[in-house]
Design a protein around this motif. Sequence first.
Motif, PDB file in Angstrom:
ATOM      1  N   PHE A  66       0.873  -1.170   0.000  1.00 58.64           N
ATOM      2  CA  PHE A  66       0.000   0.000   0.000  1.00 58.64           C
ATOM      3  C   PHE A  66       0.908   1.216   0.000  1.00 58.64           C
ATOM      4  CE2 PHE A  66      -2.588   3.217   2.381  1.00 58.64           C
ATOM      5  CZ  PHE A  66      -3.462   3.462   1.337  1.00 58.64           C
ATOM      6  N   LEU A  67       0.850   1.998  -1.068  1.00 59.73           N
ATOM      7  CA  LEU A  67       1.823   3.066  -1.298  1.00 59.73           C
ATOM      8  C   LEU A  67       1.217   4.440  -1.064  1.00 59.73           C
ATOM      9  CD1 LEU A  67       4.555   4.123  -2.257  1.00 59.73           C
ATOM     10  CD2 LEU A  67       3.763   3.845  -4.618  1.00 59.73           C
ATOM     11  N   VAL A  68       1.816   5.162  -0.125  1.00 58.53           N
ATOM     12  CA  VAL A  68       1.435   6.551   0.155  1.00 58.53           C
ATOM     13  C   VAL A  68       2.699   7.393   0.128  1.00 58.53           C
ATOM     14  CG1 VAL A  68       0.362   8.145   1.783  1.00 58.53           C
ATOM     15  CG2 VAL A  68      -0.441   5.777   1.663  1.00 58.53           C
ATOM     16  N   THR A  69       2.712   8.437  -0.680  1.00 60.99           N
ATOM     17  CA  THR A  69       3.813   9.398  -0.661  1.00 60.99           C
ATOM     18  C   THR A  69       3.212  10.793  -0.537  1.00 60.99           C
ATOM     19  OG1 THR A  69       3.840   9.463  -3.091  1.00 60.99           O
ATOM     20  CG2 THR A  69       5.411   7.991  -2.016  1.00 60.99           C
ATOM     21  N   ASN A  70       3.927  11.695   0.133  1.00 62.54           N
ATOM     22  CA  ASN A  70       3.385  13.046   0.312  1.00 62.54           C
ATOM     23  C   ASN A  70       4.424  14.145   0.154  1.00 62.54           C
ATOM     24  OD1 ASN A  70       4.811  12.842   2.731  1.00 62.54           O
ATOM     25  ND2 ASN A  70       2.986  12.287   3.909  1.00 62.54           N
ATOM     26  N   ARG A  71       5.638  13.779  -0.280  1.00 63.02           N
ATOM     27  CA  ARG A  71       6.661  14.794  -0.527  1.00 63.02           C
ATOM     28  C   ARG A  71       6.867  14.909  -2.032  1.00 63.02           C
ATOM     29  NH1 ARG A  71      11.528  12.645   3.309  1.00 63.02           N
ATOM     30  NH2 ARG A  71      11.418  10.993   1.743  1.00 63.02           N
ATOM     31  N   VAL A  72       6.728  16.106  -2.564  1.00 62.65           N
ATOM     32  CA  VAL A  72       6.986  16.294  -3.986  1.00 62.65           C
ATOM     33  C   VAL A  72       8.444  15.946  -4.261  1.00 62.65           C
ATOM     34  CG1 VAL A  72       7.115  17.976  -5.855  1.00 62.65           C
ATOM     35  CG2 VAL A  72       5.223  18.068  -4.236  1.00 62.65           C
ATOM     36  N   GLY A  73       8.653  15.059  -5.234  1.00 65.59           N
ATOM     37  CA  GLY A  73      10.005  14.624  -5.532  1.00 65.59           C
ATOM     38  C   GLY A  73      10.021  13.240  -6.125  1.00 65.59           C
ATOM     39  N   GLU A  74      11.039  12.452  -5.766  1.00 62.25           N
ATOM     40  CA  GLU A  74      11.293  11.179  -6.428  1.00 62.25           C
ATOM     41  C   GLU A  74      10.898   9.967  -5.589  1.00 62.25           C
ATOM     42  OE1 GLU A  74      12.387  11.213  -9.506  1.00 62.25           O
ATOM     43  OE2 GLU A  74      12.444  13.407  -9.449  1.00 62.25           O
ATOM     44  N   ASP A  75      10.103  10.156  -4.534  1.00 64.06           N
ATOM     45  CA  ASP A  75       9.821   9.049  -3.620  1.00 64.06           C
ATOM     46  C   ASP A  75       9.168   7.862  -4.323  1.00 64.06           C
ATOM     47  OD1 ASP A  75      10.913  10.468  -1.572  1.00 64.06           O
ATOM     48  OD2 ASP A  75       9.019  10.991  -0.588  1.00 64.06           O
ATOM     49  N   ASP A  76       8.208   8.108  -5.201  1.00 63.51           N
ATOM     50  CA  ASP A  76       7.540   7.002  -5.886  1.00 63.51           C
ATOM     51  C   ASP A  76       8.522   6.203  -6.733  1.00 63.51           C
ATOM     52  OD1 ASP A  76       4.212   7.139  -5.916  1.00 63.51           O
ATOM     53  OD2 ASP A  76       5.217   8.970  -5.279  1.00 63.51           O
ATOM     54  N   GLY A  77       9.371   6.889  -7.448  1.00 67.10           N
ATOM     55  CA  GLY A  77      10.364   6.203  -8.260  1.00 67.10           C
ATOM     56  C   GLY A  77      11.277   5.339  -7.429  1.00 67.10           C
ATOM     57  N   HIS A  78      11.710   5.854  -6.278  1.00 67.47           N
ATOM     58  CA  HIS A  78      12.607   5.086  -5.403  1.00 67.47           C
ATOM     59  C   HIS A  78      11.962   3.785  -4.954  1.00 67.47           C
ATOM     60  CE1 HIS A  78      15.418   8.272  -5.455  1.00 67.47           C
ATOM     61  NE2 HIS A  78      14.856   9.053  -4.555  1.00 67.47           N
ATOM     62  N   ILE A  79      10.733   3.856  -4.461  1.00 64.09           N
ATOM     63  CA  ILE A  79      10.133   2.644  -3.905  1.00 64.09           C
ATOM     64  C   ILE A  79       9.694   1.687  -5.010  1.00 64.09           C
ATOM     65  CG2 ILE A  79       7.794   3.561  -3.669  1.00 64.09           C
ATOM     66  CD1 ILE A  79       7.687   1.909  -0.996  1.00 64.09           C
TER      67      ILE A  79
END
Length: 281
Positions: A66-79
């Motif tokens: 279950f993926l939640v990201t909230n910082r604008v940037g590259e977090d989704d790509g990393h995970i």
Amino acid sequence: MILVTGATGTIGREVIRQLPSDLAVRLMAREPARVTGAAGTAEVVYGDYGDSRSLGRALRGVGSVFLVTNRVGEDDGHILRAARAAGVRRVVKLSAAAVADAGADDAITRWQRVNEDLLRGSGLEWTLLRPRSFMSNTLSWAASVRTDGVVRALYGASANSCVDPRDVAEVAVRALTEDGHAARTYVLTGPEAITAVEQTLQLAELLDRPLRYEELEVEKARAALLQRHPQELVEALLAGAERQREGAKAAVENTVPELLGRPAGTFRAWASDHLGSFAPE
């Protein structure tokens, strides 16, 4: 094994509460000590999207995320890269309803569109959740309601088909634990579009005390938001409020009742269950 990211957030906490206790669950947070509500068998681990080693440890043996990201940037790509390397099969991502709105062009919405594209192109089985605003956002009124009996907000006559976070979490749990949700995008709303003025009236009835709605000027709203959020996010929130004033957030979808087999939760029901947050001390 199911990995829940954003384990200390609004939806993450509800997903933790609703996941069946007989499943293998791992909860990832930057501050593991803040994770609450986990079943005794759940494993709580440190993880940060910018720390590849922590992601590798958190994803080891995981089948669904279950993926939640909230910082604008590259977090989704990393995970997503780490998830592919770890052999993850399924990702259920929390996105936002604004992604589908051609009139939404703020920094947060553009970032979420990029993130959705990354997931769809990742080679992983994916499901996208696009909720409208959470009913729990009204908790930002709690302090002024308790002390002054006042709700202060922008554009009080504009309607939003806000959704109960518990409904979003229940859809997430189904997408994580059932087949049939691959390559699906779910727009999640409440059962009606409701204004801040109407929410104020309902809170007053539930609390059995008079409450006053006070229209907030844009610059005062900006100043208050800047005390809690970076400017890029503040401008995105103000742009969203303007789109709501233009009617862009009033549409009601039937996705929640279709998926859950029951009506979507109302604001009155959510507020009744959280009334202690608004009641005078």
